[in-house]
Motif scaffolding. Structure first.
Motif, PDB file in Angstrom:
ATOM      1  N   SER A   1       4.907   0.819 -11.852  1.00  0.00           N
ATOM      2  CA  SER A   1       3.960   1.879 -11.531  1.00  0.00           C
ATOM      3  C   SER A   1       4.122   2.295 -10.073  1.00  0.00           C
ATOM      4  N   TYR A   2       4.342   3.595  -9.866  1.00  0.00           N
ATOM      5  CA  TYR A   2       4.471   4.135  -8.508  1.00  0.00           C
ATOM      6  C   TYR A   2       3.333   5.110  -8.260  1.00  0.00           C
ATOM      7  N   ASP A   3       2.599   4.925  -7.148  1.00  0.00           N
ATOM      8  CA  ASP A   3       1.392   5.699  -6.861  1.00  0.00           C
ATOM      9  C   ASP A   3       1.538   6.537  -5.606  1.00  0.00           C
ATOM     10  N   TYR A   4       0.807   7.625  -5.587  1.00  0.00           N
ATOM     11  CA  TYR A   4       0.577   8.391  -4.361  1.00  0.00           C
ATOM     12  C   TYR A   4      -0.916   8.628  -4.236  1.00  0.00           C
ATOM     13  N   VAL A   5      -1.457   8.461  -3.028  1.00  0.00           N
ATOM     14  CA  VAL A   5      -2.890   8.657  -2.799  1.00  0.00           C
ATOM     15  C   VAL A   5      -3.102   9.537  -1.582  1.00  0.00           C
ATOM     16  N   ASP A   6      -4.055  10.453  -1.684  1.00  0.00           N
ATOM     17  CA  ASP A   6      -4.374  11.387  -0.617  1.00  0.00           C
ATOM     18  C   ASP A   6      -5.879  11.335  -0.356  1.00  0.00           C
TER      19      ASP A   6
ATOM     20  N   ALA B   1       3.593   4.363  -2.698  1.00  0.00           N
ATOM     21  CA  ALA B   1       4.257   3.060  -2.782  1.00  0.00           C
ATOM     22  C   ALA B   1       4.204   2.564  -4.212  1.00  0.00           C
ATOM     23  N   TRP B   2       4.977   1.537  -4.477  1.00  0.00           N
ATOM     24  CA  TRP B   2       4.863   0.837  -5.748  1.00  0.00           C
ATOM     25  C   TRP B   2       3.506   0.164  -5.831  1.00  0.00           C
ATOM     26  N   ARG B   3       2.837   0.332  -6.945  1.00  0.00           N
ATOM     27  CA  ARG B   3       1.573  -0.372  -7.191  1.00  0.00           C
ATOM     28  C   ARG B   3       1.833  -1.687  -7.917  1.00  0.00           C
ATOM     29  N   ARG B   4       2.742  -1.649  -8.871  1.00  0.00           N
ATOM     30  CA  ARG B   4       3.095  -2.861  -9.620  1.00  0.00           C
ATOM     31  C   ARG B   4       4.575  -2.830  -9.982  1.00  0.00           C
TER      32      ARG B   4
END
Length: 379
Positions: free
Chosen positions: A51-56, A67-70
């Motif tokens: 799982s790859y995430d982006y947060v704003d 970043a990679w979350r898991r």
């Protein structure tokens, strides 16, 4: 934008769908050959979650991130109804996952090793690949005790009932969380057929930590930030920690309604006891008509009925209260989350969440709005 890195990263794999199809009909969007079954019925295979995430964030003081979350990988050998050996590790977070041996028979399942503690449905029962929202609800994250070494017994041979009892001791495989935990979970299904499922559960545990301490804290429902908006602070002289969870979930066709109440109480020697609680309520609707699977007293992912996938919309309200006047003023926090999920075949999922956060602690208020997206590969 970093959003593009997440979404566009899947396109090469999707484009290869028509090219990667062997004699058995496997394709990128269909079934994957990740297990082998012998003539005697013994299975050997892999399970994974990338799982790859982006947060704003819309507030200063919170750093946007991607970043990679898991990066989870599990290997297993099993013969259904007889035994199972599972080994798992999360390379992103550098933690051991479920690692156990399970023996199954007429008297139920007996499991020995490291596995999840029983209180907190979204964590203890639902796998990381099957979450409706990108992160678990506030009270689940705040009160969940994590994985421990131990032994447990599960019995589901009484129609409409599911029982689980656990004794966990000695901490975990990383040498942390040393102590002893006694817990259990019972689920009743007054309705369970092809049309609908009604799930009513209660879970309880008692934990005694070797260091006699406790700290309850929680991030907003976006785990790429290290900031905790509410925090009880370090509590000492803790003789025991009691946890209670109440679960109510109803699925009818494409509609899923889910709620949970969680309470924690710390018994202290020579100091006032500490109590905290929280709850959440959520609704999810499969716009394309699919429904989630239900097995082992937990709901899984939906399998798309169309080649281009399945779409889901979801809404959740969650709240946690860590204030206990006279003991600790940990603060109160509530989150509203709207989500959209696109299931691309059986092994890809794109998730979008928008979170409105409202946290207050000792007269300080923080209310960041959060937009985040996840690209997930699971098998």
């Amino acid at each position: 934008m970093r959003f593009k890195r997440v979404g566009w990263g899947l396109l090469p794999l999707l484009a290869a769908s028509s090219a990667w199809a062997g004699d058995k009909g496997y394709s990128v969007l269909g079934d994957w050959p990740v297990k082998y079954v012998s003539d005697s019925g013994i299975e050997a295979g892999l399970k994974g979650n990338l799982s790859y995430d982006y947060v704003d964030f819309d507030r200063t003081g919170f750093a946007d991130d991607d970043a990679w979350r898991r990066q989870e990988l599990n290997a297993y050998v099993r013969k259904p109804g007889v035994f199972e050996l599972t080994l798992g590790y999360d390379f992103r977070n550098e933690v051991w996952l479920d690692n156990f041996f399970r023996f199954s028979g007429a008297g139920g399942d007996l499991r020995v090793g490291q596995f999840k503690s029983p209180v907190g449905y979204e964590e203890s029962a639902v796998g990381t690949t099957a979450t409706t929202f990108m992160e678990r609800a506030l009270p689940v994250t705040a009160f969940y005790a994590g994985r421990r070494l131990g032994v447990d017994w599960t019995y589901d041979k009484v129609p409409r009932w599911y029982f689980n009892l656990a004794v966990q001791a000695g901490g975990d495989l990383l040498g942390d969380n040393k102590g002893r935990t006694l817990g259990g979970r019972v689920v009743f299904n007054p309705i369970k057929d092809d049309a609908q499922v009604l799930h009513l559960g209660v879970a309880m545990s008692n934990e005694k930590r070797d260091d006699d301490s406790l700290r309850v804290q929680v991030r907003p429902e976006a785990f790429l930030t290290p900031r905790r908006l509410v925090d009880s602070g370090a509590l000492k002289q803790v003789e025991g920690i009691d946890r209670l969870g109440l679960e109510a979930i109803w699925q009818r066709g494409p509609l899923l309604l889910q709620s949970e109440y969680l309470r924690l109480r710390a018994q202290r020697a020579g100091a006032p006891d500490y109590s905290a609680d929280g709850y959440y309520a959520a609704a999810a609707w499969m716009l394309t008509g699919e429904k989630r699977s239900y097995k082992g007293a937990a709901f899984g992912n939906a399998v798309p009925a169309r080649e281009w996938g399945a779409l889901e919309l979801a809404l959740r309200y969650s709240r946690v209260d860590l204030d206990d006047p006279g003991t600790a003023l940990g603060g109160r926090q509530s989150d509203w989350t709207v989500g959209a999920n696109w299931y691309l075949g059986q092994h890809f999922k794109l998730q979008f969440n928008y979170v409105w956060t409202d946290a207050r602690r000792r007269g300080v208020e923080l209310d960041p709005d959060i937009a985040q997206v996840r690209a997930q590969i699971y098998f």
